[in-house]
Motif scaffolding. Structure first.
Motif, PDB file in Angstrom:
ATOM      1  N   GLY A  24       0.801  -1.217   0.000  1.00 18.93           N
ATOM      2  CA  GLY A  24       0.000   0.000   0.000  1.00 18.93           C
ATOM      3  C   GLY A  24       0.838   1.274   0.000  1.00 18.93           C
ATOM      4  N   LEU A  25       2.022   1.188   0.582  1.00 24.03           N
ATOM      5  CA  LEU A  25       2.928   2.339   0.636  1.00 24.03           C
ATOM      6  C   LEU A  25       3.857   2.409  -0.576  1.00 24.03           C
ATOM      7  CD1 LEU A  25       3.917   2.199   4.424  1.00 24.03           C
ATOM      8  CD2 LEU A  25       2.395   3.844   3.302  1.00 24.03           C
ATOM      9  N   LYS A  26       3.618   1.529  -1.547  1.00 22.63           N
ATOM     10  CA  LYS A  26       4.447   1.465  -2.759  1.00 22.63           C
ATOM     11  C   LYS A  26       5.912   1.188  -2.410  1.00 22.63           C
ATOM     12  CE  LYS A  26       1.018   2.623  -5.477  1.00 22.63           C
ATOM     13  NZ  LYS A  26       0.139   1.540  -5.779  1.00 22.63           N
ATOM     14  N   GLN A  27       6.104   0.205  -1.512  1.00 19.52           N
ATOM     15  CA  GLN A  27       7.428  -0.240  -1.107  1.00 19.52           C
ATOM     16  C   GLN A  27       7.549  -1.746  -1.379  1.00 19.52           C
ATOM     17  OE1 GLN A  27       7.113   0.903   3.023  1.00 19.52           O
ATOM     18  NE2 GLN A  27       7.986   2.925   2.650  1.00 19.52           N
ATOM     19  N   PRO A  28       7.505  -2.132  -2.660  1.00 18.55           N
ATOM     20  CA  PRO A  28       7.457  -3.557  -2.972  1.00 18.55           C
ATOM     21  C   PRO A  28       8.686  -4.339  -2.511  1.00 18.55           C
ATOM     22  CG  PRO A  28       7.798  -2.261  -4.956  1.00 18.55           C
ATOM     23  CD  PRO A  28       7.485  -1.301  -3.855  1.00 18.55           C
ATOM     24  N   SER A  29       9.846  -3.754  -2.579  1.00 17.00           N
ATOM     25  CA  SER A  29      11.051  -4.481  -2.147  1.00 17.00           C
ATOM     26  C   SER A  29      10.982  -4.826  -0.667  1.00 17.00           C
ATOM     27  CB  SER A  29      12.309  -3.665  -2.439  1.00 17.00           C
ATOM     28  OG  SER A  29      12.501  -3.538  -3.826  1.00 17.00           O
ATOM     29  N   LEU A  30      10.511  -3.870   0.131  1.00 23.22           N
ATOM     30  CA  LEU A  30      10.376  -4.136   1.569  1.00 23.22           C
ATOM     31  C   LEU A  30       9.328  -5.217   1.826  1.00 23.22           C
ATOM     32  CD1 LEU A  30      10.620  -0.511   3.019  1.00 23.22           C
ATOM     33  CD2 LEU A  30      12.371  -2.305   3.034  1.00 23.22           C
ATOM     34  N   GLY A  31       8.242  -5.194   1.057  1.00 11.99           N
ATOM     35  CA  GLY A  31       7.212  -6.218   1.188  1.00 11.99           C
ATOM     36  C   GLY A  31       7.753  -7.600   0.874  1.00 11.99           C
ATOM     37  N   LEU A  32       8.531  -7.708  -0.187  1.00  7.68           N
ATOM     38  CA  LEU A  32       9.125  -8.999  -0.545  1.00  7.68           C
ATOM     39  C   LEU A  32      10.142  -9.438   0.504  1.00  7.68           C
ATOM     40  CD1 LEU A  32       9.530  -8.525  -4.388  1.00  7.68           C
ATOM     41  CD2 LEU A  32       7.994 -10.132  -3.230  1.00  7.68           C
ATOM     42  N   ASP A  33      10.892  -8.498   1.037  1.00  7.16           N
ATOM     43  CA  ASP A  33      11.864  -8.829   2.085  1.00  7.16           C
ATOM     44  C   ASP A  33      11.181  -9.425   3.316  1.00  7.16           C
ATOM     45  OD1 ASP A  33      13.928  -7.902   0.477  1.00  7.16           O
ATOM     46  OD2 ASP A  33      14.142  -5.994   1.562  1.00  7.16           O
ATOM     47  N   VAL A  34      10.040  -8.854   3.680  1.00  4.84           N
ATOM     48  CA  VAL A  34       9.297  -9.344   4.842  1.00  4.84           C
ATOM     49  C   VAL A  34       8.812 -10.779   4.611  1.00  4.84           C
ATOM     50  CG1 VAL A  34       7.125  -9.038   6.124  1.00  4.84           C
ATOM     51  CG2 VAL A  34       8.583  -7.081   5.662  1.00  4.84           C
ATOM     52  N   ALA A  43      -2.133 -19.250  -0.755  1.00  2.00           N
ATOM     53  CA  ALA A  43      -2.469 -18.723  -2.091  1.00  2.00           C
ATOM     54  C   ALA A  43      -2.575 -17.204  -2.084  1.00  2.00           C
ATOM     55  CB  ALA A  43      -3.766 -19.347  -2.594  1.00  2.00           C
ATOM     56  N   HIS A  44      -3.241 -16.624  -1.083  1.00  2.00           N
ATOM     57  CA  HIS A  44      -3.375 -15.166  -1.063  1.00  2.00           C
ATOM     58  C   HIS A  44      -2.032 -14.486  -0.812  1.00  2.00           C
ATOM     59  CE1 HIS A  44      -3.946 -16.078   3.234  1.00  2.00           C
ATOM     60  NE2 HIS A  44      -3.475 -14.873   3.462  1.00  2.00           N
ATOM     61  N   GLY A  45      -1.115 -15.158  -0.145  1.00  4.05           N
ATOM     62  CA  GLY A  45       0.234 -14.620   0.036  1.00  4.05           C
ATOM     63  C   GLY A  45       1.008 -14.614  -1.270  1.00  4.05           C
ATOM     64  N   LEU A  46       0.831 -15.663  -2.062  1.00  5.83           N
ATOM     65  CA  LEU A  46       1.482 -15.714  -3.371  1.00  5.83           C
ATOM     66  C   LEU A  46       0.904 -14.658  -4.314  1.00  5.83           C
ATOM     67  CD1 LEU A  46       1.716 -19.584  -3.704  1.00  5.83           C
ATOM     68  CD2 LEU A  46       3.647 -17.999  -3.520  1.00  5.83           C
ATOM     69  N   LEU A  47      -0.382 -14.392  -4.176  1.00 10.13           N
ATOM     70  CA  LEU A  47      -0.996 -13.321  -4.963  1.00 10.13           C
ATOM     71  C   LEU A  47      -0.384 -11.970  -4.580  1.00 10.13           C
ATOM     72  CD1 LEU A  47      -3.082 -12.239  -6.971  1.00 10.13           C
ATOM     73  CD2 LEU A  47      -4.784 -12.337  -5.124  1.00 10.13           C
ATOM     74  N   LEU A  48      -0.146 -11.778  -3.306  1.00  9.35           N
ATOM     75  CA  LEU A  48       0.525 -10.562  -2.852  1.00  9.35           C
ATOM     76  C   LEU A  48       1.930 -10.468  -3.446  1.00  9.35           C
ATOM     77  CD1 LEU A  48       0.924  -8.026  -1.144  1.00  9.35           C
ATOM     78  CD2 LEU A  48       1.326  -9.521   0.837  1.00  9.35           C
ATOM     79  N   VAL A  49       2.642 -11.576  -3.464  1.00  7.59           N
ATOM     80  CA  VAL A  49       3.978 -11.600  -4.077  1.00  7.59           C
ATOM     81  C   VAL A  49       3.878 -11.172  -5.538  1.00  7.59           C
ATOM     82  CG1 VAL A  49       5.884 -13.111  -4.814  1.00  7.59           C
ATOM     83  CG2 VAL A  49       4.988 -13.275  -2.481  1.00  7.59           C
ATOM     84  N   ALA A  50       2.867 -11.653  -6.234  1.00  6.32           N
ATOM     85  CA  ALA A  50       2.679 -11.285  -7.641  1.00  6.32           C
ATOM     86  C   ALA A  50       2.491  -9.773  -7.786  1.00  6.32           C
ATOM     87  CB  ALA A  50       1.487 -12.034  -8.232  1.00  6.32           C
ATOM     88  N   HIS A  51       1.685  -9.190  -6.919  1.00  4.68           N
ATOM     89  CA  HIS A  51       1.477  -7.736  -6.971  1.00  4.68           C
ATOM     90  C   HIS A  51       2.781  -6.990  -6.688  1.00  4.68           C
ATOM     91  CE1 HIS A  51      -2.831  -7.250  -7.646  1.00  4.68           C
ATOM     92  NE2 HIS A  51      -3.020  -8.308  -6.877  1.00  4.68           N
ATOM     93  N   LEU A  52       3.530  -7.455  -5.709  1.00  5.86           N
ATOM     94  CA  LEU A  52       4.793  -6.804  -5.363  1.00  5.86           C
ATOM     95  C   LEU A  52       5.802  -6.910  -6.506  1.00  5.86           C
ATOM     96  CD1 LEU A  52       5.007  -8.043  -1.663  1.00  5.86           C
ATOM     97  CD2 LEU A  52       4.566  -5.692  -2.412  1.00  5.86           C
TER      98      LEU A  52
END
Length: 179
Positions: A24-34, A43-52
């Motif tokens: 949501g904060l447009k910080q995809p690298s940090l999201g993937l790091d977490v 499945a919903h976590g993998l969908l989040l990875v896809a968005h990131l």
């Protein structure tokens, strides 16, 4: 969530929540790091990875993540996972990586889930027109979208494009001017 993770670093739920915040904060690298320490995401976590991944411009990796998510959801019989938005996202990713036939198939799946959706009809119609495929169907879909939401500038733009593709220059110009 970072504080909570310090005390419970194995909490997948906290990691997913924090990754959504980074998304949501447009910080995809940090999201993937977490999410990186999580061995097996739902499945919903993998969908989040896809968005990131998509936010990072890594569309092929995003597509791999979403395909793993869909496979997992099918295996676990999570029928609710397969939404209109999921199929439109897949369609967009497939188009981005150059797989137009898969993009069209995913867009058709979205429309099949909600045949009355003007958004889905326009999306598929524009996709077909943009790739110069089945132009009469593309026009029919876009006109159906316009019938549902008359005056939509986006749908009029799509109509102008498909008419232009069919060599109907005068009608295309009228549609774009109306948009």
């Amino acid at each position: 969530f970072r504080h909570y993770l310090a005390s419970d670093p194995d909490s997948v739920t906290a990691r997913l929540q924090l990754a959504w915040i980074h998304h949501g904060l447009k910080q995809p690298s940090l999201g993937l790091d977490v999410l990186q320490p999580v061995g097996e995401l739902p499945a919903h976590g993998l969908l989040l990875v896809a968005h990131l991944q998509r936010e990072l411009g890594k569309n092929a990796l995003a597509l791999q993540a979403i395909e793993r998510a869909m496979s997992k959801a099918r295996k676990e019989q999570q029928t609710g996972f397969f939404s209109v938005d999921l199929h439109l996202f897949c369609s967009s990713l497939h188009e981005d990586v150059g797989n137009v036939s898969a993009a069209i198939k995913a867009a058709r799946q979205a429309l099949a889930l909600n045949p009355a959706s003007a958004e889905c009809a326009n999306f598929l119609g524009y996709l077909l027109a943009d790739h110069n495929q089945d132009l009469p169907e593309a026009e029919r879909l876009i006109r159906a979208a316009l019938a549902a939401e008359s005056g939509s500038a986006a749908y009029l733009d799509s109509l102008a494009w498909v008419l232009h593709r069919q060599g109907q220059t005068r009608e295309a110009l009228a549609a774009i001017q109306q948009a």
